[in-house]
Design an enzyme around this catalytic site. Structure first.
Site, short mmCIF file in Angstrom:
data_model
loop_
_atom_site.label_atom_id
_atom_site.label_comp_id
_atom_site.label_asym_id
_atom_site.label_seq_id
_atom_site.Cartn_x
_atom_site.Cartn_y
_atom_site.Cartn_z
N SER A 43 -0.94 -3.88 -8.12
CA SER A 43 -0.99 -4.07 -9.56
C SER A 43 0.02 -3.15 -10.26
O SER A 43 1.20 -3.18 -9.95
CB SER A 43 -2.42 -3.85 -10.05
OG SER A 43 -2.62 -4.39 -11.33
N ASP A 157 -3.87 -10.72 -8.72
CA ASP A 157 -3.91 -9.27 -8.59
C ASP A 157 -4.40 -8.80 -7.22
O ASP A 157 -5.45 -9.22 -6.74
CB ASP A 157 -4.83 -8.72 -9.68
CG ASP A 157 -4.58 -7.25 -9.97
OD1 ASP A 157 -4.57 -6.46 -9.00
OD2 ASP A 157 -4.41 -6.88 -11.13
#
Length: 322
Positions: A43, A157
């Protein structure tokens, strides 16, 4: 001939705006001669790690320090008709302005971004191809950003499966792994409430919900503010984006604890980021300073680990970093 130090890997965890702390960590480590051979990020950790590997960390730092509330809002290109509340195109253009068409294969530092294939749950290590695409996939928070298609897979993600990617850093050749966990000081989360139930306020809300809807044009005008409240929330009740992010945060925290317990790093840096929220991107300078402070406090432990893993030379013992 002096002994060769162990290969150093850096595992940078997710945490949205808190991730600017990674900039402070990297600047302190490199200033003290602790230069990573391998960087793996999830991320926002992938964004910071990727820009460092692409030799654009100073540019990212300038951008992070320049953000204010108004400029952050300008990046929220909302699109309710897609597969995410935010298209992310504005942010992607900002990344491309610095990274251009850099490929992971050509970076001077070995790098991987962690993503998740959303329909299978596979943990995907993005180790080649366009760097910007890999970063977008790694931070594509489900429901907020749309999935990114790379190599025939739809990716979201990486924190869904590996929030602090220690295992990936080891697999990519790091002998000594330094991990940065951005969420270690969220005290009071994850405890057990052993006895709980409804109260008088719940009963009052249930009674109000049974009232008939207002028909016709008046009802239409009342529904529009209702939709706005669902998106933005109101006093005492969170909006849809807040619910999604906080639920994701709880899940990430549990997964991080489990994975770090099973595969702990050699050194864990835990910046005290409690006062900085996930969307406080306008507090970049604060996060960078907190990350730098945490790295400074970890230098002695890191150098001890380097010395312990450095082979002895001519029987005189190991050698550490600066």
């Amino acid at each position: 001939m002096p002994p060769q130090r162990p290969s150093i890997g850096l595992a940078l965890g997710g945490g949205a705006a808190r991730g600017f702390a990674h900039i402070g960590v990297l600047k302190v480590l490199t200033a003290h001669g602790i230069v990573p051979d391998v960087i793996v990020g999830t991320s926002i950790g992938a964004v910071v790690g990727g820009t460092y590997a692409g030799q654009q960390l100073d540019t990212l730092e300038q951008w992070a320090r320049s953000l204010n509330v108004r400029s952050v809002i300008s990046y929220l290109d909302i699109n309710l008709s897609g597969s995410g509340l935010i298209t992310g195109n504005h942010l992607a253009k900002t990344l491309e302005a610095g990274l251009h068409d850099m490929r992971i294969d050509d970076l001077p530092t070995r790098f991987a971004a962690i993503a998740t294939e959303f329909n299978t749950g596979h943990e995907i290590w993005l180790t080649h191809g366009r760097l910007v695409d890999a970063l977008r996939a790694s931070y594509a928070l489900p429901g907020i950003f749309p999935p990114v298609r790379i190599g025939g897979r739809w990716l979201v993600d990486g924190a869904l499966v590996n929030p602090v990617p220690v295992s990936a850093a080891r697999a990519l050749g790091a002998r000594l792994v330094i991990a940065v966990n951005l969420n270690s000081d969220l005290f009071g989360r994850g405890t057990i409430i052993a006895s709980h139930g409804s109260d008088e306020e719940d009963l009052a809300e249930a009674a109000a919900a049974t009232l008939p809807r207002v028909p016709g044009l008046r009802g239409l005008f009342r529904r529009e503010p209702s939709l706005r409240r669902k998106m933005l929330g109101r006093r005492g009740r969170p909006g849809i984006p807040t619910v999604m992010v906080e639920a994701f945060n709880v899940m990430q925290d549990r997964i991080t604890r489990a994975r770090l317990a099973g595969d702990p790093p050699d050194v864990l840096i835990s910046p005290r980021l409690g006062p900085i929220g996930w969307f406080d991107f306008h507090r970049g300078s604060d996060a960078i300073a907190i990350g730098a402070e945490a790295a400074e406090k970890s230098l002695e432990q890191i150098n001890e680990a380097i010395a312990a893993l450095t082979p002895a030379a001519d029987g005189n013992g190991g050698a550490g970093g600066k």
